[in-house]
Enzyme design. Structure first.
Site, PDB file in Angstrom:
ATOM      1  N   GLY A 154       9.678  -3.435  15.979  1.00  0.00           N
ATOM      2  CA  GLY A 154       8.575  -2.906  15.191  1.00  0.00           C
ATOM      3  C   GLY A 154       7.848  -3.978  14.417  1.00  0.00           C
ATOM      4  N   GLU A 155       6.679  -3.598  13.920  1.00  0.00           N
ATOM      5  CA  GLU A 155       5.890  -4.514  13.096  1.00  0.00           C
ATOM      6  C   GLU A 155       4.944  -3.682  12.247  1.00  0.00           C
ATOM      7  OE1 GLU A 155       3.260  -8.623  13.554  1.00  0.00           O
ATOM      8  OE2 GLU A 155       3.952  -7.531  15.324  1.00  0.00           O
ATOM      9  N   GLY A 156       4.809  -4.042  10.973  1.00  0.00           N
ATOM     10  CA  GLY A 156       3.931  -3.292  10.085  1.00  0.00           C
ATOM     11  C   GLY A 156       3.762  -4.007   8.763  1.00  0.00           C
ATOM     12  N   GLY A 157       3.435  -3.237   7.735  1.00  0.00           N
ATOM     13  CA  GLY A 157       3.193  -3.828   6.429  1.00  0.00           C
ATOM     14  C   GLY A 157       4.403  -4.520   5.849  1.00  0.00           C
ATOM     15  N   MET A 158       5.598  -4.099   6.277  1.00  0.00           N
ATOM     16  CA  MET A 158       6.821  -4.712   5.783  1.00  0.00           C
ATOM     17  C   MET A 158       7.160  -6.004   6.516  1.00  0.00           C
ATOM     18  SD  MET A 158       8.119  -2.875   3.350  1.00  0.00           S
ATOM     19  CE  MET A 158       7.994  -1.207   2.685  1.00  0.00           C
TER      20      MET A 158
ATOM     21  N   VAL B  80      10.121  -6.353  12.496  1.00  0.00           N
ATOM     22  CA  VAL B  80      11.465  -5.786  12.480  1.00  0.00           C
ATOM     23  C   VAL B  80      12.164  -6.077  13.801  1.00  0.00           C
ATOM     24  CG1 VAL B  80      12.839  -3.705  12.096  1.00  0.00           C
ATOM     25  CG2 VAL B  80      10.583  -3.920  11.033  1.00  0.00           C
TER      26      VAL B  80
ATOM     27  N   LYS C 108      14.426  -7.174   8.846  1.00  0.00           N
ATOM     28  CA  LYS C 108      13.000  -7.136   8.514  1.00  0.00           C
ATOM     29  C   LYS C 108      12.594  -8.521   8.017  1.00  0.00           C
ATOM     30  CE  LYS C 108      12.912  -2.221   7.286  1.00  0.00           C
ATOM     31  NZ  LYS C 108      11.885  -1.742   8.214  1.00  0.00           N
TER      32      LYS C 108
ATOM     33  N   ASP D  19       5.922   5.518   0.030  1.00  0.00           N
ATOM     34  CA  ASP D  19       5.320   5.443   1.363  1.00  0.00           C
ATOM     35  C   ASP D  19       6.041   6.379   2.324  1.00  0.00           C
ATOM     36  OD1 ASP D  19       3.381   4.393   3.156  1.00  0.00           O
ATOM     37  OD2 ASP D  19       4.903   3.114   4.055  1.00  0.00           O
TER      38      ASP D  19
END
Length: 273
Positions: A19-23, A26, A41, A134
Site C-alpha cells: 500500500g501507499e498513502g498519506g502515511m 506500506v 510503514k 481518519d
C-alpha cells in the site's frame, strides 16, 4: 535507498509492497527475531526531516503501542535504519472494508457486527485519550475469521503540520489537512470528515462518532453519504447537504436508524457521545 523485497531493515525483511498513502509506503515484512509477519510503514520524508514532527510522531507511537484491544491493530515500535524511519505494526490479513463495499451492500447483520467491533475499538481508544481522526473503510480491516481491526488509530495527529494556505486542488489526493489544505499529510479524507474537521476547527472524540456514522451508512447502502467530483464540493456537502436516511434498507432496525441520526448530527454539542 531503494526499497525492494528481501531488503533487511534491522531485523525486518521486506516481502512485498502492499500500500501507499498519506502515511507513507506500506510493506509486508517478516520479523526475523520473532518469526512473525508485520506491516512496515515507511514514514514520509517530510516527517524524518523535521525534528519537531518526528518527536510528535514518536510520542503518538508510544501511546498507540500501549493500546491493547482485540479490534485495534497493534503498534510494535518506531525504528530507524539506513536513513529510513518506519513504524512496525501488526500485519492484519484479509480485505479492508473499502474493498468489501466495492462488491456492493452487505447484510444488515454483517454491518451490525462490523459496526459493533469498530465501536468497541473507538471506545477503547477514546478512553485512553486517542482520537482516530481518519476513520474510513480503508482503515478498517476484516480478517477471514470475522475479526475487525481498526488501523492507523491516532497517527493522523502526528502528521499535522502548519497550514500553508495553499488552495485545495481537486487534482491532488482527496486527503486534506485540518485547515483544508494539501501538504502531503493526512488528517482525514474529505467524505468522512466531520463538519468541525472540515472547517479546520479543533476536534475531539466526537469527530470519530460522525465518521463512524458515515461508515455504517455506507455499509448499509454501498454508497458514500457525501460524494462529489471535487474535494471542495465534498467538503461543502459535508457542511450543508441535507442528510437523508430514507435509502437505508427496510430491514434496518428503527433503533439503528435513530443511532445513525444521532451520529450524523452536525452540531457536536448534541451529537451522540
Amino acid at each position: 535507498m531503494e526499497l525492494r523485497p528481501d531488503l533487511d531493515l534491522l531485523h525486518y525483511r521486506l516481502a512485498e509492497k502492499i500500500g501507499e498513502g498519506g502515511m507513507g509506503v506500506v510493506w509486508k515484512a517478516r520479523d526475523t527475531n520473532l518469526e512473525r509477519d508485520v506491516a512496515i510503514k515507511i514514514l514520509p520524508q517530510g516527517i524524518a526531516a523535521e525534528p519537531e514532527r518526528l518527536a510528535r510522531f514518536e510520542r503518538e507511537a508510544k501511546i498507540l503501542a500501549a493500546l491493547d484491544h482485540p479490534n485495534i491493530a497493534s503498534v510494535y515500535g518506531l525504528h530507524e535504519a539506513d536513513g529510513q524511519r518506519f513504524i512496525a505494526m501488526e500485519f492484519v490479513p484479509g480485505e479492508d472494508l473499502a474493498e468489501r463495499l466495492a462488491r456492493g451492500t452487505m447484510p444488515v447483520d454483517d454491518a451490525l457486527d462490523i459496526g459493533r467491533q469498530v465501536a468497541a475499538a473507538l471506545e477503547a481508544a477514546h478512553e485512553q485519550g486517542v482520537i482516530h481522526r481518519d476513520l474510513k473503510p480503508a482503515n478498517i480491516k476484516c480478517t477471514p475469521d470475522g475479526k475487525v481491526k481498526v488501523l492507523d488509530l491516532g497517527l493522523a495527529k502526528a502528521l499535522i503540520q502548519e497550514a500553508s494556505g495553499d488552495p485545495v486542488s481537486a487534482s491532488l489526493s482527496p486527503t486534506v489537512t485540518s485547515a483544508g489544505t494539501i501538504a502531503g499529510t493526512l488528517l482525514g479524507t474529505a467524505a468522512y470528515m466531520s463538519p468541525e474537521q472540515a472547517k479546520g476547527r479543533a476536534v475531539d472524540r466526537r469527530t470519530d462518532i460522525w465518521a463512524f456514522g458515515v461508515v455504517v451508512y455506507e455499509m448499509l447502502t454501498a454508497r458514500k453519504l457525501f460524494e462529489t467530483e471535487t474535494i471542495s464540493e465534498t467538503l461543502a456537502a459535508v457542511l450543508r447537504d441535507e442528510i437523508s436516511l430514507d435509502d437505508l434498507p427496510a430491514e434496518a432496525p428503527a433503533s439503528l436508524v435513530a443511532l445513525l441520526g444521532r451520529c450524523l448530527d452536525r452540531d457536536p454539542l448534541t451529537r451522540l457521545r
